[in-house]
Design a protein around this motif. Sequence first.
Motif, short mmCIF file in Angstrom:
data_model
loop_
_atom_site.label_atom_id
_atom_site.label_comp_id
_atom_site.label_asym_id
_atom_site.label_seq_id
_atom_site.Cartn_x
_atom_site.Cartn_y
_atom_site.Cartn_z
N THR A 254 15.10 -54.56 31.96
CA THR A 254 15.72 -55.56 31.11
C THR A 254 16.14 -54.86 29.83
O THR A 254 15.31 -54.57 28.96
N ILE A 255 17.43 -54.53 29.72
CA ILE A 255 17.92 -53.71 28.62
C ILE A 255 18.17 -54.56 27.38
O ILE A 255 18.75 -55.64 27.46
N VAL A 291 17.79 -48.22 19.53
CA VAL A 291 18.18 -47.71 20.85
C VAL A 291 18.44 -48.86 21.81
O VAL A 291 18.08 -50.02 21.56
N ARG A 292 19.05 -48.50 22.96
CA ARG A 292 19.26 -49.45 24.05
C ARG A 292 18.44 -49.00 25.26
O ARG A 292 18.67 -47.94 25.81
N SER A 293 17.48 -49.83 25.64
CA SER A 293 16.63 -49.50 26.78
C SER A 293 15.82 -50.72 27.14
O SER A 293 15.99 -51.80 26.54
N ALA A 371 4.45 -38.29 37.09
CA ALA A 371 5.29 -38.79 38.19
C ALA A 371 5.84 -40.16 37.84
O ALA A 371 7.01 -40.47 38.11
N ILE A 372 5.02 -41.00 37.20
CA ILE A 372 5.48 -42.31 36.75
C ILE A 372 6.54 -42.15 35.67
O ILE A 372 7.55 -42.86 35.65
N VAL A 373 6.33 -41.19 34.77
CA VAL A 373 7.31 -40.91 33.72
C VAL A 373 8.65 -40.55 34.35
O VAL A 373 9.71 -41.08 33.96
N ARG A 374 8.63 -39.65 35.32
CA ARG A 374 9.88 -39.20 35.95
C ARG A 374 10.60 -40.35 36.65
O ARG A 374 11.80 -40.56 36.46
N LYS A 375 9.87 -41.11 37.45
CA LYS A 375 10.49 -42.19 38.22
C LYS A 375 10.99 -43.30 37.30
O LYS A 375 12.05 -43.89 37.54
N THR A 376 10.25 -43.60 36.23
CA THR A 376 10.68 -44.65 35.30
C THR A 376 11.92 -44.20 34.54
O THR A 376 12.86 -44.97 34.33
N ALA A 377 11.93 -42.93 34.12
CA ALA A 377 13.11 -42.40 33.42
C ALA A 377 14.34 -42.41 34.32
O ALA A 377 15.45 -42.74 33.87
N GLU A 378 14.15 -42.07 35.60
CA GLU A 378 15.27 -42.12 36.54
C GLU A 378 15.79 -43.55 36.68
O GLU A 378 17.00 -43.78 36.76
N LEU A 379 14.88 -44.51 36.72
CA LEU A 379 15.26 -45.91 36.83
C LEU A 379 16.10 -46.35 35.62
O LEU A 379 17.08 -47.09 35.75
N LEU A 380 15.72 -45.86 34.44
CA LEU A 380 16.43 -46.23 33.20
C LEU A 380 17.66 -45.37 32.95
O LEU A 380 18.47 -45.69 32.08
#
Length: 546
Positions: A254-255, A291-293, A371-380
């Motif tokens: 939800t940006i 920021v937008r995120s 791993a959670i950081v990487r996957k969450t960053a990819e999602l965003l």
Amino acid sequence: MASSNLPRPDNESARLDALKRYDVLDTPAEEVFDRITTLAARYFGMPIALVSLVDETRQWFKSHYGLEISCTERRLAFCAYTILEERVMVVPDAMLDKRFADNDLVTGPPHIRFYAGAPLVTEDRHLLGTFTVIDQRPHWDFGPDRQGDLADFARLVMHELERRRALAQAEAARAEALRANSAKTRFLAAASHDLRQPFQAMELLTGVLAQRLQDQADNLALLERVQEALHSGQGLLHGLLDIATLEAGTVEPTISEFRMCNVVKRLVREMSALAERKGINLSVTECRRSVRSDPLLLERILRNLISNAIAHTERGRVLVGCRRSGAVLRVEVWDTGPGIPLDQIDLIFEEFYQIGNPERNSRKGLGLGLAIVRKTAELLGHHIGVKSTLGKGTMFFVEVPLTQAETEPAETTEAQTQTEFAGRTIVVIEDEERQRGALSMFLESLGCQVIATSSATEAVSRVRGGFPPDVVVSDFRLAGRKTGLEAISAVRLAVGQRVPAVLVTGDTDPQRLRQAKRGGYTLLHKPFRPEDLKQALTKAFTNRRG
């Protein structure tokens, strides 16, 4: 005519099993095999070139240059003789060979006179079929050199068959791995509600105990140790479920626009006690950029990075800072830990990979944070990175898009969000007795008047005709395939007001989450801490005032 009593190889049964393992019979034409037969026909000056595979009753052509048909009966097949021995078989003139003189393929189309076939030999010496060249006129000059060349063509065909088989096996293994991984992900996502339930009850009950033991220092210290163990186990569960939900694709960002300092300062305050216990200085530089995120998902990334930095730093400091880099704000987390070996930089973002924990001590986590950081960053769609120097420390960063507008979003102070809970009436709808009791007990410890119910029907009967409650807190999944959405709607209808509501869920089904979002409810994910519940209630009360 041809004999129906053709000789068969001594290992016929094993040969047929080997042929079936290649899974090539009756498959469509493939360019690579057609190229080989075309090239062979030109090279040998023959009108027909075939890749022939011999099964129980026929010879089937994987490629057939110069021949219209795709198979013949095995009793007519010259190749049925070729597969008897591991050598090239040459028939200079079929009309003069008693085995083939009255063969229908000799006396009729395609009028074979010359035949040469090299067996297709597997690594375990099974003869699957032949690579064959054919002519309608005799050839008495197909000597050892040409036979050797034909055997090379046969080996080339076998190389392609082996490659084709290996690719098929690799794809099957990959598909099986994906199915297994998908099954694991679906299980964790589906079971997340039930897995979170026990932790949720314990979290609320220890919260109640903490309030009751404020004046009993020894007992409070013991409870704090229990809470540490609970939070450790809860953190491991969170990690597993977070990975599962990210892999299942059930997380929808939800940006929005917000000030970066709000998120960073809140996290530093949250983790300052942990840093103090280790004697580490945790600080943050001022950042006024917006920021937008998705603030919650970005907070998840930064929480993992900061906690990771604290965990791997034995002395010195952890610094969180921001700097502008073009159209993005780069949020950096610096530590003075041992650093990361260069050959492990790419591995640290993999699931379950840990540096310096060969004994797999669960107190050091499962190796899921990054791993959670990487996957969450990819999602965003946010870029993450790391720089490290052995013996000096590490810096992780995430790049977040800056807002376009010059004006900054309004910042809400902590004083503005403080809410008085005493005297508030809260309807609790929870079908599981232990959860209902723990939730009610915690709310009562805050001074709230609690109407505890197990269903929408009971909640409606309890509130009808009285004063409307200040807020409804309902579990998403209720008995009888009912949902909290339906229960909240029923209570609102009964009191004639749009009462604020907090929807509690352990589910990760994306459809359920979208339903909750569309309803405008405050969403609280299990297992949550008492402070999370208080913040959700504060938000609901604020929405009512708005």
